[in-house]
Design a protein around this motif. Sequence first.
Motif, short mmCIF file in Angstrom:
data_model
loop_
_atom_site.label_atom_id
_atom_site.label_comp_id
_atom_site.label_asym_id
_atom_site.label_seq_id
_atom_site.Cartn_x
_atom_site.Cartn_y
_atom_site.Cartn_z
N ARG A 59 0.17 3.78 -32.32
CA ARG A 59 0.88 4.18 -33.32
C ARG A 59 2.48 4.31 -32.90
O ARG A 59 3.32 3.80 -33.73
CB ARG A 59 0.59 5.68 -33.57
CG ARG A 59 0.82 6.31 -34.99
CD ARG A 59 0.66 5.38 -36.28
NE ARG A 59 -0.33 5.83 -37.15
CZ ARG A 59 -0.61 5.36 -38.06
NH1 ARG A 59 -0.19 4.03 -38.41
NH2 ARG A 59 -1.60 5.54 -38.65
N GLU A 62 4.03 0.89 -32.84
CA GLU A 62 4.16 0.41 -34.31
C GLU A 62 5.44 1.05 -34.87
O GLU A 62 6.17 0.44 -35.58
CB GLU A 62 2.93 0.94 -35.37
CG GLU A 62 3.11 0.31 -36.87
CD GLU A 62 2.22 1.33 -37.73
OE1 GLU A 62 1.16 2.21 -37.15
OE2 GLU A 62 2.46 1.41 -38.84
N LEU A 63 5.56 2.41 -34.76
CA LEU A 63 6.92 2.97 -35.53
C LEU A 63 8.10 2.78 -34.57
O LEU A 63 9.12 2.90 -35.21
CB LEU A 63 6.45 4.50 -35.37
CG LEU A 63 5.20 5.00 -36.25
CD1 LEU A 63 4.93 6.34 -36.39
CD2 LEU A 63 5.44 4.48 -37.62
N PHE B 12 -4.71 15.56 -35.66
CA PHE B 12 -3.99 14.61 -34.65
C PHE B 12 -4.37 13.05 -34.90
O PHE B 12 -3.67 12.33 -34.62
CB PHE B 12 -4.17 14.95 -33.12
CG PHE B 12 -3.19 16.20 -32.77
CD1 PHE B 12 -1.96 16.05 -32.79
CD2 PHE B 12 -4.05 17.12 -32.60
CE1 PHE B 12 -1.28 17.31 -32.69
CE2 PHE B 12 -3.18 18.54 -32.38
CZ PHE B 12 -1.94 18.42 -32.25
N THR B 13 -5.52 13.03 -35.41
CA THR B 13 -6.20 11.50 -35.59
C THR B 13 -5.16 10.78 -36.76
O THR B 13 -5.35 9.82 -36.70
CB THR B 13 -7.53 11.44 -35.99
OG1 THR B 13 -7.80 12.45 -37.38
CG2 THR B 13 -8.41 11.66 -34.83
N ALA B 15 -1.84 11.60 -37.00
CA ALA B 15 -0.60 11.69 -36.65
C ALA B 15 -0.04 10.24 -36.76
O ALA B 15 -0.32 9.15 -36.19
CB ALA B 15 -0.43 12.12 -35.26
N GLY B 16 1.01 10.35 -37.74
CA GLY B 16 1.80 8.91 -37.65
C GLY B 16 1.60 8.34 -38.98
O GLY B 16 2.21 7.26 -39.28
N ASN B 17 0.41 8.65 -39.61
CA ASN B 17 -0.01 8.11 -40.92
C ASN B 17 1.52 8.20 -42.02
O ASN B 17 1.42 7.15 -42.61
CB ASN B 17 -1.04 8.62 -41.53
CG ASN B 17 -2.42 8.22 -40.85
OD1 ASN B 17 -2.43 7.86 -39.81
ND2 ASN B 17 -3.55 8.53 -41.34
N SER B 19 4.46 8.73 -41.57
CA SER B 19 5.49 7.83 -40.70
C SER B 19 5.23 6.20 -41.04
O SER B 19 6.19 5.43 -41.60
CB SER B 19 5.81 8.18 -39.54
OG SER B 19 5.79 9.43 -39.17
N SER B 20 4.06 6.13 -40.79
CA SER B 20 3.69 4.56 -40.99
C SER B 20 3.96 4.18 -42.62
O SER B 20 4.57 3.09 -42.98
CB SER B 20 2.29 4.20 -40.71
OG SER B 20 2.03 3.01 -40.74
N LYS B 23 7.56 3.94 -43.37
CA LYS B 23 8.09 2.65 -42.96
C LYS B 23 7.98 1.49 -43.73
O LYS B 23 8.73 0.80 -44.04
CB LYS B 23 7.48 2.34 -41.39
CG LYS B 23 8.15 1.16 -40.89
CD LYS B 23 7.63 0.97 -39.46
CE LYS B 23 8.14 -0.26 -38.76
NZ LYS B 23 7.55 -0.62 -37.63
N ARG B 24 6.67 1.26 -44.31
CA ARG B 24 6.28 0.44 -45.19
C ARG B 24 7.18 0.55 -46.48
O ARG B 24 7.70 -0.47 -47.01
CB ARG B 24 4.57 0.40 -45.42
CG ARG B 24 4.21 -0.77 -45.90
CD ARG B 24 2.68 -0.72 -46.29
NE ARG B 24 2.18 -0.47 -44.65
CZ ARG B 24 1.36 0.64 -44.68
NH1 ARG B 24 0.96 1.43 -45.66
NH2 ARG B 24 0.66 1.06 -43.34
N VAL B 40 12.35 6.24 -39.20
CA VAL B 40 10.99 6.53 -38.85
C VAL B 40 10.69 7.00 -37.48
O VAL B 40 9.69 7.88 -37.40
CB VAL B 40 10.13 4.99 -38.87
CG1 VAL B 40 8.75 4.98 -38.20
CG2 VAL B 40 10.13 4.34 -40.08
N VAL B 41 11.45 6.96 -36.23
CA VAL B 41 11.23 7.58 -35.15
C VAL B 41 11.56 9.18 -35.30
O VAL B 41 10.78 9.88 -34.77
CB VAL B 41 12.26 6.96 -34.27
CG1 VAL B 41 12.37 7.75 -32.95
CG2 VAL B 41 11.70 5.63 -33.55
N PHE B 44 8.84 10.73 -37.40
CA PHE B 44 7.47 10.54 -36.41
C PHE B 44 7.63 11.93 -35.49
O PHE B 44 6.63 12.68 -35.30
CB PHE B 44 7.27 9.26 -35.97
CG PHE B 44 5.77 9.31 -35.21
CD1 PHE B 44 4.72 9.88 -35.44
CD2 PHE B 44 5.77 8.77 -33.71
CE1 PHE B 44 3.49 9.75 -34.91
CE2 PHE B 44 4.78 8.66 -32.97
CZ PHE B 44 3.37 9.13 -33.72
N GLU B 45 8.58 11.94 -34.98
CA GLU B 45 8.88 13.23 -33.99
C GLU B 45 8.39 14.56 -34.96
O GLU B 45 7.79 15.37 -34.70
CB GLU B 45 10.28 13.26 -33.62
CG GLU B 45 10.36 12.23 -32.60
CD GLU B 45 10.08 12.33 -31.18
OE1 GLU B 45 9.34 13.26 -31.08
OE2 GLU B 45 10.58 11.79 -30.31
#
Lengths: 115, 139
Positions: A59, A62-63, B12-13, B15-17, B19-20, B23-24, B40-41, B44-45
Amino acid sequence: MMKLSDIVKAIDGEVLCCEDQLDMEVRFGFSSDLMSDVLTLRDDDILLITGLANIQSIRTAELSDINAIVLVRNKVATDQMIDMAADAGIVLITTKYSMFKTSGLLYAAGLSPIY
Amino acid sequence: MHTVFPVEAGNFTKAGNVSSDVKRMLKQLGVPHKTVKRIVVALFEAEVNVIAHSWGGQVEITVDPKQVLVRVVDTGPGIPDLDLAMTEGFSTASEEVREMGYGAGMGLPNIRNNADELKIETGANSHTDIHMTFYIDEE
């Protein structure tokens, strides 16, 4: 710049995902298990070398626009990691070598450090 | 354009969904690569912070031709000492978060480094509300 296919050869690696992209080139190597550190990188064309074998390494890559990861010390990638890498188009490579040896071999082969 | 994404606490599973997805969306809207990466960074943080520390929250993205506004708002314990939290290396993250490769006390400083403008509002046992502005860089 170094082709991923040459990286696989240099570290005796095995490609777990996205073999069709081995012509891709990377300029920098960054070795870390700390994804917080990876997220501070601003450069492009980075190879991530890590012992962190969980979905967060995929992840984070990717990001951060990182398109290739080497998992060191024979870390096992789960199916979920491989699926996620495939979705994101990230080349996933494993090697039996340690992070130190992997980094040393790739540095000697011409991969640049970021700092 | 204004879009809202919910963020579940503790999961946590996922985490980042968000942000992803963002991004798209930004790539589809034609936001330049370097701007997308900064957004995105930072997002995500903030997303990991909501999952790790809050009781749940949401991400709001507003895109206009000149800038992207990112608001990350949660209900939760808040940030007791914001100056301390903005210091690199200061962390209150759990062992679970650290095992995932995060929680090194670099999240908020990294958000500050990536955003063009940053405003954080927080209240004890109430909420944290982070407003980030990103100017769309010409490339």
